[in-house]
Scaffold this motif. Structure first.
Motif, PDB file in Angstrom:
ATOM      1  N   GLN A  35       0.802  -1.211   0.000  1.00  0.00           N
ATOM      2  CA  GLN A  35       0.000   0.000   0.000  1.00  0.00           C
ATOM      3  C   GLN A  35       0.840   1.268   0.000  1.00  0.00           C
ATOM      4  OE1 GLN A  35      -3.049  -0.054   3.062  1.00  0.00           O
ATOM      5  NE2 GLN A  35      -2.911  -2.280   3.169  1.00  0.00           N
ATOM      6  N   LYS A  36       2.126   1.149   0.268  1.00  0.00           N
ATOM      7  CA  LYS A  36       2.988   2.327   0.365  1.00  0.00           C
ATOM      8  C   LYS A  36       4.276   2.070  -0.395  1.00  0.00           C
ATOM      9  CE  LYS A  36       3.310   4.422   4.331  1.00  0.00           C
ATOM     10  NZ  LYS A  36       3.703   4.771   5.735  1.00  0.00           N
ATOM     11  N   GLU A  37       4.667   3.032  -1.217  1.00  0.00           N
ATOM     12  CA  GLU A  37       5.894   2.914  -2.000  1.00  0.00           C
ATOM     13  C   GLU A  37       6.635   4.239  -1.980  1.00  0.00           C
ATOM     14  OE1 GLU A  37       7.385   2.283  -6.618  1.00  0.00           O
ATOM     15  OE2 GLU A  37       5.368   1.629  -6.030  1.00  0.00           O
ATOM     16  N   ILE A  73       6.293  10.249   4.862  1.00  0.00           N
ATOM     17  CA  ILE A  73       5.838   8.864   4.851  1.00  0.00           C
ATOM     18  C   ILE A  73       4.415   8.707   5.366  1.00  0.00           C
ATOM     19  CG2 ILE A  73       8.148   7.881   5.038  1.00  0.00           C
ATOM     20  CD1 ILE A  73       7.759   7.654   8.030  1.00  0.00           C
ATOM     21  N   GLN A  74       3.775   9.810   5.730  1.00  0.00           N
ATOM     22  CA  GLN A  74       2.395   9.744   6.191  1.00  0.00           C
ATOM     23  C   GLN A  74       1.418  10.289   5.156  1.00  0.00           C
ATOM     24  OE1 GLN A  74       1.811  11.476  10.059  1.00  0.00           O
ATOM     25  NE2 GLN A  74       3.315  10.165  11.061  1.00  0.00           N
ATOM     26  N   ARG A  75       1.876  11.214   4.331  1.00  0.00           N
ATOM     27  CA  ARG A  75       0.995  11.798   3.327  1.00  0.00           C
ATOM     28  C   ARG A  75       1.600  11.554   1.945  1.00  0.00           C
ATOM     29  NH1 ARG A  75      -1.033  17.799   4.246  1.00  0.00           N
ATOM     30  NH2 ARG A  75      -2.005  16.652   5.971  1.00  0.00           N
ATOM     31  N   SER A  76       0.855  10.844   1.099  1.00  0.00           N
ATOM     32  CA  SER A  76       1.357  10.495  -0.224  1.00  0.00           C
ATOM     33  C   SER A  76       1.216  11.666  -1.186  1.00  0.00           C
ATOM     34  CB  SER A  76       0.603   9.277  -0.764  1.00  0.00           C
ATOM     35  OG  SER A  76      -0.780   9.574  -0.855  1.00  0.00           O
ATOM     36  N   THR A  77       1.994  11.608  -2.270  1.00  0.00           N
ATOM     37  CA  THR A  77       1.934  12.645  -3.293  1.00  0.00           C
ATOM     38  C   THR A  77       0.969  12.266  -4.410  1.00  0.00           C
ATOM     39  OG1 THR A  77       3.897  11.637  -4.309  1.00  0.00           O
ATOM     40  CG2 THR A  77       4.246  13.507  -2.821  1.00  0.00           C
ATOM     41  N   LYS A  87       2.001   6.551  -3.443  1.00  0.00           N
ATOM     42  CA  LYS A  87       3.372   6.876  -3.852  1.00  0.00           C
ATOM     43  C   LYS A  87       3.862   8.067  -3.027  1.00  0.00           C
ATOM     44  CE  LYS A  87       4.541   5.335  -7.607  1.00  0.00           C
ATOM     45  NZ  LYS A  87       5.239   4.097  -8.070  1.00  0.00           N
ATOM     46  N   HIS A  88       5.064   7.918  -2.472  1.00  0.00           N
ATOM     47  CA  HIS A  88       5.653   8.971  -1.653  1.00  0.00           C
ATOM     48  C   HIS A  88       6.920   9.470  -2.351  1.00  0.00           C
ATOM     49  CE1 HIS A  88       3.134   8.136   1.988  1.00  0.00           C
ATOM     50  NE2 HIS A  88       3.053   6.959   1.390  1.00  0.00           N
ATOM     51  N   ARG A  89       6.820  10.618  -2.957  1.00  0.00           N
ATOM     52  CA  ARG A  89       7.962  11.214  -3.641  1.00  0.00           C
ATOM     53  C   ARG A  89       8.678  12.198  -2.712  1.00  0.00           C
ATOM     54  NH1 ARG A  89       7.358   9.688  -8.923  1.00  0.00           N
ATOM     55  NH2 ARG A  89       5.214   9.083  -9.526  1.00  0.00           N
ATOM     56  N   SER A  90       9.903  12.529  -3.068  1.00  0.00           N
ATOM     57  CA  SER A  90      10.728  13.387  -2.209  1.00  0.00           C
ATOM     58  C   SER A  90      10.165  14.794  -2.134  1.00  0.00           C
ATOM     59  CB  SER A  90      12.162  13.419  -2.722  1.00  0.00           C
ATOM     60  OG  SER A  90      12.193  13.901  -4.053  1.00  0.00           O
TER      61      SER A  90
END
Length: 453
Positions: A35-37, A73-77, A87-90
């Motif tokens: 669920q998280k990447e 890491i808590q709020r995805s982009t 997806k978690h981008r920088s």
């Protein structure tokens, strides 16, 4: 699970016990998150990871291409796979293209312990830099005498803002953020320092591991290290009281009384008839709580030359309660030490193959598991039996570091394959609920309520 809930509601178990059981179940079910990447922004191997200690929200990563990045890491982009994969981008990247970026590999990254507005990077370009997170600018730059292998800041310190730095030089240096200067130089190692770790229970105690195989304990308020771990000095089971020999070898007189201090002859220290006649430096050589003598770095002693590993010490990690210390070495050994007595607990960790470069270890919230990078995997060992509890496979190349976040019981690992993997407990109920409510689609508004006005 539901039995524990009923017991908690009925008062049969305490809230802290209930929380501990839930956390242990979640850690036991860790697996590659579906669920998280985290979308890696690095073009080189990831060498260091840390989640901030205040919110548990921002992941800081440093890589061998000289880049450092921050991820939420808590709020995805954005979302992928029909809205099921977040997806978690920088949020922030500083690399060689930055005006003040590092020129070579970043070996260590550290968050400022009480605020995410600052973070620290150490690099092979002989620099330690303090960055303003919001402005993406360097606010302080320390020039070191060699490659920086490790940096650390105390998470419990309230009286200082010191960065401990381990480099290829034989001396440990402490950098003060408040003044921008070096405040301490700790001498005692006979080779470069690969890893540094502050005590999790004291502002002043620093632990360092060197290429000479030694693990040294320092009280930064005094000169010289006060303890050198010896792998041959061991104890079984729980902590034992102070050895009787310590009371025979030295007796400290009561205040106002006069007595003789007897010290073993091989230490070659003159006898004194009254401690009041001792100079300040001589009194500092007597320490409390350890069956040893505070040795000046220049003194020659068999105890001062003790080693914790046959080879370089590549990793150190203290437990949350500050009672035990874990160490890894280039001899592919993992050892657990009792900090109070300085003894090897002789926990027989199962044989494994470890890298000869600095490793980032992680310890579970209740200190029951230790996570160790082992080639292309991460192994979870039981802290007290040494047995392998889990082996996490997912990377394609050597794993360099891992970090366990106690806020949500997630494990993060960085590898030479340039990827950062997330290992989290499964949340099948949440997935099924989202699919039912949203018709199989998960999006940024899926967590909002459906109540009408």
């Amino acid at each position: 699970m539901w039995k524990d809930v009923r017991d908690r509601e009925g008062g049969a178990i305490r809230p802290v016990t209930f929380r501990g059981r839930v956390c242990r179940r979640r850690v036991a079910a860790l697996d590659v998150s579906n669920q998280k990447e985290i979308v890696s922004a690095h073009r080189g191997g990831v060498n260091s990871l840390q989640v901030d200690l205040t919110e548990g929200r921002y992941l800081l990563a440093g890589a061998s291409d000289g880049s450092a990045a921050v991820y939420d890491i808590q709020r995805s982009t954005d979302y992928e796979g029909g809205g099921r994969i977040a997806k978690h981008r920088s949020l922030l990247v500083v690399d060689k293209q930055h005006a003040h970026g590092h020129k070579f590999s970043i070996s260590s990254v550290v968050w400022y312990p009480v605020d995410t507005g600052l973070f620290i990077t150490g690099s092979f370009d002989h620099r330690i830099k303090v960055w303003d997170t919001n402005a993406s600018q360097v606010v302080m730059d320390f020039k070191m005498p060699g490659k920086v292998y490790g940096t650390s800041m105390s998470s419990v310190a309230t009286t200082h803002m010191l960065i401990a730095a381990g480099t290829e030089d034989v001396q440990v240096r402490l950098c003060d953020i408040a003044s921008g200067a070096f405040t301490h130089t700790l001498s005692g190692h006979r080779d470069g320092i690969m890893t540094v770790e502050w005590s999790s229970s004291s502002d002043w105690i620093l632990m360092t591991g060197g290429c000479d195989g030694a693990v040294r304990f320092w009280d930064i308020r005094r000169a010289g290290c006060f303890l050198v771990l010896d792998q041959s000095r061991s104890q079984f089971g729980s902590r034992s009281p102070l050895a009787e020999s310590s009371s025979k070898k030295q007796s400290v007189p009561q205040r106002g009384a006069s007595s003789t201090i007897s010290i073993a002859p091989e230490r070659k220290v003159p006898h004194y008839s009254n401690t009041r006649k001792l100079s300040t430096s001589q009194r500092g050589k007597l320490i409390k709580g350890f069956d040893t003598q505070r040795l000046h770095p220049g003194m020659s002693s068999s105890r001062n030359r003790s080693t914790a590993h046959y080879g370089a010490v590549t990793g150190l990690r203290a437990t949350k309660d500050g009672m035990y210390l874990l160490s890894t070495g280039s001899d592919s050994r993992l050892r657990l030490w009792d900090i109070e007595s300085g003894c090897n607990t002789l926990v027989n960790f199962e044989a494994t193959h470890l890298h000869t470069r600095p490793l980032g270890l992680a310890v579970g919230e209740d200190s029951s598991l230790v996570f160790v990078p082992c080639m292309a995997t991460v192994k979870a060992f039981d802290m007290w039996s040494g047995a392998t509890s889990r082996t996490f496979r997912g990377h394609f190349e050597s794993v360099n570091c891992c970090f366990f976040s106690a806020h949500n019981q997630e494990l993060y690992s960085g590898s030479n394959d340039r990827q950062i993997l997330v290992w989290s407990p499964p949340n099948k109920a949440a997935v099924e609920l989202d699919q039912e409510v949203n018709g199989g689609q998960r999006g940024p508004d899926s967590d909002q309520d459906r109540w009408s006005d």
